[in-house]
Design a protein around this motif. Structure first.
Motif, PDB file in Angstrom:
ATOM      1  N   GLY A  13     -10.123   2.312  24.411  1.00  0.00           N
ATOM      2  CA  GLY A  13     -10.943   3.261  23.651  1.00  0.00           C
ATOM      3  C   GLY A  13     -10.886   2.998  22.157  1.00  0.00           C
ATOM      4  O   GLY A  13     -11.904   3.093  21.463  1.00  0.00           O
ATOM      5  N   ILE A  14      -9.692   2.666  21.650  1.00  0.00           N
ATOM      6  CA  ILE A  14      -9.555   2.340  20.220  1.00  0.00           C
ATOM      7  C   ILE A  14     -10.394   1.117  19.867  1.00  0.00           C
ATOM      8  O   ILE A  14     -11.082   1.087  18.840  1.00  0.00           O
ATOM      9  N   LEU A  15     -10.373   0.103  20.738  1.00  0.00           N
ATOM     10  CA  LEU A  15     -11.173  -1.108  20.507  1.00  0.00           C
ATOM     11  C   LEU A  15     -12.665  -0.798  20.553  1.00  0.00           C
ATOM     12  O   LEU A  15     -13.447  -1.307  19.737  1.00  0.00           O
ATOM     13  N   VAL A  16     -13.071   0.060  21.499  1.00  0.00           N
ATOM     14  CA  VAL A  16     -14.478   0.471  21.597  1.00  0.00           C
ATOM     15  C   VAL A  16     -14.901   1.196  20.325  1.00  0.00           C
ATOM     16  O   VAL A  16     -15.984   0.973  19.782  1.00  0.00           O
ATOM     17  N   GLY A  17     -14.003   2.081  19.824  1.00  0.00           N
ATOM     18  CA  GLY A  17     -14.303   2.810  18.590  1.00  0.00           C
ATOM     19  C   GLY A  17     -14.428   1.881  17.397  1.00  0.00           C
ATOM     20  O   GLY A  17     -15.306   2.065  16.546  1.00  0.00           O
ATOM     21  N   LYS A  22     -21.647   3.198  20.892  1.00  0.00           N
ATOM     22  CA  LYS A  22     -22.010   4.612  21.030  1.00  0.00           C
ATOM     23  C   LYS A  22     -21.898   5.066  22.495  1.00  0.00           C
ATOM     24  O   LYS A  22     -22.899   5.254  23.200  1.00  0.00           O
ATOM     25  N   VAL A  23     -20.657   5.228  22.959  1.00  0.00           N
ATOM     26  CA  VAL A  23     -20.454   5.643  24.354  1.00  0.00           C
ATOM     27  C   VAL A  23     -19.718   6.974  24.453  1.00  0.00           C
ATOM     28  O   VAL A  23     -19.561   7.511  25.550  1.00  0.00           O
ATOM     29  N   LYS A  24     -19.262   7.512  23.320  1.00  0.00           N
ATOM     30  CA  LYS A  24     -18.424   8.712  23.350  1.00  0.00           C
ATOM     31  C   LYS A  24     -19.168   9.923  23.892  1.00  0.00           C
ATOM     32  O   LYS A  24     -18.633  10.651  24.745  1.00  0.00           O
ATOM     33  N   THR A  25     -20.393  10.130  23.440  1.00  0.00           N
ATOM     34  CA  THR A  25     -21.146  11.313  23.875  1.00  0.00           C
ATOM     35  C   THR A  25     -21.445  11.268  25.366  1.00  0.00           C
ATOM     36  O   THR A  25     -21.226  12.255  26.084  1.00  0.00           O
ATOM     37  N   MET A 179      -9.891   6.850  27.192  1.00  0.00           N
ATOM     38  CA  MET A 179     -10.795   6.052  26.371  1.00  0.00           C
ATOM     39  C   MET A 179     -11.408   6.903  25.261  1.00  0.00           C
ATOM     40  O   MET A 179     -11.452   6.488  24.091  1.00  0.00           O
ATOM     41  N   ILE A 180     -11.865   8.109  25.611  1.00  0.00           N
ATOM     42  CA  ILE A 180     -12.468   8.998  24.610  1.00  0.00           C
ATOM     43  C   ILE A 180     -11.446   9.366  23.548  1.00  0.00           C
ATOM     44  O   ILE A 180     -11.754   9.412  22.348  1.00  0.00           O
ATOM     45  N   LEU A 181     -10.223   9.623  23.985  1.00  0.00           N
ATOM     46  CA  LEU A 181      -9.157   9.944  23.041  1.00  0.00           C
ATOM     47  C   LEU A 181      -8.937   8.781  22.075  1.00  0.00           C
ATOM     48  O   LEU A 181      -8.768   8.974  20.860  1.00  0.00           O
ATOM     49  N   GLY A 182      -8.965   7.557  22.601  1.00  0.00           N
ATOM     50  CA  GLY A 182      -8.812   6.377  21.756  1.00  0.00           C
ATOM     51  C   GLY A 182      -9.944   6.240  20.752  1.00  0.00           C
ATOM     52  O   GLY A 182      -9.718   5.883  19.587  1.00  0.00           O
ATOM     53  N   ILE A 183     -11.165   6.541  21.187  1.00  0.00           N
ATOM     54  CA  ILE A 183     -12.317   6.470  20.274  1.00  0.00           C
ATOM     55  C   ILE A 183     -12.165   7.470  19.130  1.00  0.00           C
ATOM     56  O   ILE A 183     -12.423   7.152  17.966  1.00  0.00           O
ATOM     57  N   TRP A 184     -11.740   8.711  19.468  1.00  0.00           N
ATOM     58  CA  TRP A 184     -11.529   9.728  18.436  1.00  0.00           C
ATOM     59  C   TRP A 184     -10.489   9.266  17.425  1.00  0.00           C
ATOM     60  O   TRP A 184     -10.647   9.426  16.213  1.00  0.00           O
ATOM     61  N   LEU A 185      -9.398   8.673  17.934  1.00  0.00           N
ATOM     62  CA  LEU A 185      -8.332   8.213  17.041  1.00  0.00           C
ATOM     63  C   LEU A 185      -8.833   7.114  16.109  1.00  0.00           C
ATOM     64  O   LEU A 185      -8.448   7.054  14.934  1.00  0.00           O
TER      65      LEU A 185
END
Length: 287
Positions: A13-17, A22-25, A179-185
């Motif tokens: 998720g961090i790498l995706v972020g 744009k996959v979080k939503t 994954m979502i948590l990683g994106i937020w971080l």
């Protein structure tokens, strides 16, 4: 290897972020509107008695802590961060990976109870309009809970025909949640001074919640009951969780601000570090 999977998903998720994909939503929609409700329906329909007990106890426990804090301090957002924890996106995947299905069912019950109360408090204390029961009754966890109760007489059919759907949902819950948590971080900028301030509040909450669990354990031992002793692993897991990410949604919706983003991010990072240690201890004790 299974113990490391949630953190592999988090790193993904961090790498995706970082790649700004744009996959979080969409992932959040799938997780909150489909995956977690399916998990709730499965567990309620097959484990109704124990689940209802945990849900009710979680609601009473969370309300008690909130009103005690509210009596001491009138900052609703602060108090909400103290009692409304990230049981859904973080606690459930970790419980499944480290403690197995049985413990995860109890954690799921705690998630349902906390989600109902958290959204109720958000509607009642943050919103300027009159409290709306409709908003609570139409939230995905409550709808899933009702459907699960209606399916209790058909639990055998649910188990036979829904097993594969449940297994897929269980994987998606762990993968998407972390994954979502990683994106937020990856998207949150943090000030170094925030770590010290929020670390103190995080440590205080761990101490307070752990003390309550230990008091319950002592009382159960005096009463010659092993129930609390058997639940200690997942109870202590909940004690080290950070505030729920949904608090940002509630704050944004009702107050138009996002002041909790840094607090939740810092405490999430601290929580992940503590959970790694927790996982190592649990793994060592199980050998």
């Amino acid at each position: 290897m299974e113990i490391l999977l949630p953190f592999v998903y988090l790193l993904f998720g961090i790498l995706v972020g970082k790649k700004q994909l744009k996959v979080k939503t969409f992932s959040s929609f799938v997780l909150t509107k489909m995956v977690i409700p399916l998990i709730i329906i499965w567990n309620i329909s097959l484990n109704s008695e124990e689940m209802v007990l945990v849900i009710v106890l979680a609601m009473i426990f969370m309300l008690s802590i909130f009103f005690f804090r509210h009596w001491m301090e009138r900052d609703v957002i602060n108090n909400l961060c103290f009692c409304y924890l990230n049981i859904g996106w973080l606690g459930l995947p970790i419980a499944h990976a480290l403690l197995g299905d049985t413990a995860a069912r109890f954690v799921l019950g705690a998630y349902i109870g906390s989600s109902i109360v958290g959204n109720s408090i958000g509607a009642n204390y943050l919103k300027k309009e009159v409290f709306s029961i409709k908003n609570i009754l139409t939230s995905p966890p409550v709808i899933a809970f009702i459907i699960g109760c209606l399916l209790i007489p058909f639990e055998r059919s649910v188990e036979v025909f829904g097993h594969h759907i449940y297994m897929i949902s269980k994987f998606l819950m762990s993968f998407l949640g972390m994954m979502i948590l990683g994106i937020w971080l990856s998207e949150t900028s943090l000030d170094k001074s925030d770590f010290f301030v929020y670390a103190k509040s995080y440590a205080f909450r761990i101490l307070m919640l752990s003390a309550i669990v230990l008091i319950a354990f002592v009382i159960s031992q005096i009463l010659n009951s092993e129930f609390v002793y058997q639940q200690l692993p997942w109870l202590f897991l909940i004690c080290v969780l950070p505030p729920a990410a949904n608090i940002i949604v509630l704050e944004t919706s009702y107050l138009g601000t996002g002041t909790t983003a840094s607090k939740i991010s810092v405490e999430t990072i601290l929580s992940i570090a503590v959970i790694v240690v927790y996982g190592i201890v649990i793994h060592s004790l199980s050998l």
